[in-house]
Design an enzyme around this catalytic site. Structure first.
Site: not given
Ligand code: CA
Length: 527
Positions: A191, A404, A444
């Protein structure tokens, strides 16, 4: 969790075995004397402590809004906490965790979102794997961007300086503690942590021999504007353009129905969403439809169509690629929930406009232009020239979940293409130092429906074999020259591996060819 506990207990047993052969307390004594030996410019030693395996590490200094529970140590550690001044008006706090059972490898972790929270979970996980690991607070404390207000030096820490400083200092501490120093240096993040990894590859190519960059928040300024844009498409919950979470779940169900079979397997997973162009008109209620929970209005269908389309600037250039289809049910709570996306609002409030009255509701496309023009310290992190990293012999493994719901995996594909175009290299040439793996079904960084456990964290750990562990695959590539052609993921069901699937190296994609069903990893082919 039993599976993980068993693994940890097994590792602890190995460590205890190693301890028995060492002179008693040498490690602990050496740890306790380390603080006095650290004499580095701009560095203050906050504390040094010996942490026996199994202890719950108190994180009293971590701000409460980081929501970090006490972190268990899985091996014996020497824990070093430092503060490092990065300018007259900024500093980082950082920790170095030095394991007793050390493989000679240095590793740096990153952060998430806009946060200033040390990634203790990754530190505990990677020290368990024998790395000397550092983590920092990203130049500020807590999960919000408030401290960016009128202080570009704190923004600089966030964009690049925290990880770089943490790495430079952490390497010195590692060399002070272990007589042999370190042999190779690694980076491991997802991320914002993925973006920080790419920032290092782009701007500090000497820092790492190998980088794992997952689901990266790169193209960052445009990602932030993209996040702000969704509210202008959905409107508030009272608007006729707005869809409820249940309606988004219905949309997702229909999209997966339309695109599931493209890869040859009806497994509820879209292997390559780039091939999926859902017909949103098929979701619209017919004139005679009486069950409005099974369909949406034409106005709502237009919202779906726009949300799943590319994001263009006011002059028509591409700012951010489309959200990949198939993750709507979760994005509904993040982007399509009828309020401006909080990270986007904060970036405009505290970085772009330095205006604490900014609430995001008045955002326009022109603001995206202003934000991109500003691009502080090249926060974009989208420079395609990574030739210096290639030249120093660095290796990068880039992965991104294709479900995601926060950062579109299409952006990773765009970046791969940009590197290829910038360096004028074909995928087989890039293969020598840069490999990208879309992970089907992954949300994610973790979670999702599919074989999404690739060792990206302890909850997704099934062992140290390089084929099953993205970090150990990188280590094998850097140290033995054996590059991964696939990343093998596990679909975990509680403590059991339900099935495995080998995720292909981009631009290849996975196709189910049989003869076994979709749970048979050998019935898939990268084409
Ligand atoms: Ca499928």
């Amino acid at each position: 969790m039993h599976r993980v506990s068993a693994i940890v207990a097994g590792l602890a047993a190995i460590v205890i075995g190693a301890v028995a052969k060492s002179p008693p307390n040498t490690f602990e004594v050496s740890c306790k004397s380390l603080g006095a030996r650290i004499k580095l410019p701009n560095v203050t030693v906050n504390f040094v402590q010996y942490v026996p395996s199994g202890s719950n590490i108190s994180l009293a200094d971590n701000p409460p809004d980081c929501g970090q529970a006490p972190q268990q140590a899985y091996v014996d550690l020497c824990r070093v906490a430092l503060a490092v001044k990065t300018s007259d008006r900024s500093s980082i706090t950082m920790e170095t965790w030095l394991p007793r059972k050390y493989t000679g490898r240095f590793l740096s972790t990153g952060n998430g979102g806009l946060n200033g929270c040390v990634d203790y979970a990754s530190m505990a996980y990677t020290t368990m794997l024998g790395f000397s690991t550092v983590g920092a607070n990203n130049g500020h404390n807590g999960t919000t961007a408030e401290s960016f207000l009128n202080n570009p030096d704190v923004v600089a820490d966030y964009v690049y300086r925290s990880v770089h400083t943490n790495t430079v200092v952490g390497k010195e501490v590692t060399k002070l503690f272990y007589p042999q120093g370190f042999s190779k240096s690694y980076y491991f993040g997802c991320s914002t942590g993925g973006r920080q990894g790419w920032k290092e590859v782009q701007d500090f190519p000497d820092d790492f021999d190998g980088v794992v960059a997952g689901s990266p928040a790169m193209n960052l300024v445009n990602l932030i504007s993209w996040g702000a844009w969704f509210y202008t498409l959905t409107g508030p919950p009272t608007a006729d353009t707005f869809l409820t979470p249940n309606q988004w779940a219905l949309v997702q169900e229909n999209i997966i129905k339309q695109c599931d079979g493209i890869d040859g397997a009806l497994d509820g997973i879209i292997e390559d969403p780039s091939l999926c162009y859902p017909d949103v008109s098929s979701f619209i209620c017919s004139a005679t439809s009486t069950n409005s929970s099974a369909c949406i209005t034409e106005t709502q269908a237009l919202t779906v169509y726009r949300v799943l389309g590319p994001f263009y600037s006011e002059t028509g250039s591409l700012l951010y690629p489309r959200m990949q289809p198939g993750a709507e049910a979760t994005s509904a709570f993040v982007y399509y929930n009828g309020v401006p996306f909080t990270y986007s609002t904060q970036w405009y409030e505290y970085v772009v406009f330095n205006d604490t009255t900014w609430d995001g509701t008045g955002w326009t496309l022109h603001d995206a232009t202003i934000a991109l023009d500003q691009n502080p310290f090249d926060a974009e992190t989208f420079n395609g020239d990574i030739s210096a990293f290639k030249k120093r012999g660095g290796k990068v493994i880039h992965y991104h979940g294709t479900a995601d719901w926060l950062i579109s995996s299409e952006d990773s594909k765009l970046y791969y293409r940009k590197v290829s175009d910038t360096l004028r290299m074909t995928p087989s040439q890039l293969d020598k130092f840069y490999r990208f793996f879309p992970i089907s079904g992954m949300g994610h960084c973790s979670g999702g429906n599919g074989a999404v456990s690739i060792g990206q964290d302890l909850a997704d750990y099934t062992g140290q074999a390089p084929e099953d562990n993205v970090l150990m695959a990188l280590v094998q590539w850097v140290e033995k020259g054996i590059a991964p052609d696939t990343l093998r993921g596990a679909k975990l069901s509680g403590t059991e591996v339900e099935y495995r699937r080998k995720h292909c190296k981009y631009p290849l994609r996975n196709v189910h060819v049989g003869p076994g069903n979709y749970t048979d990893e050998n019935s898939w082919q990268c084409i």
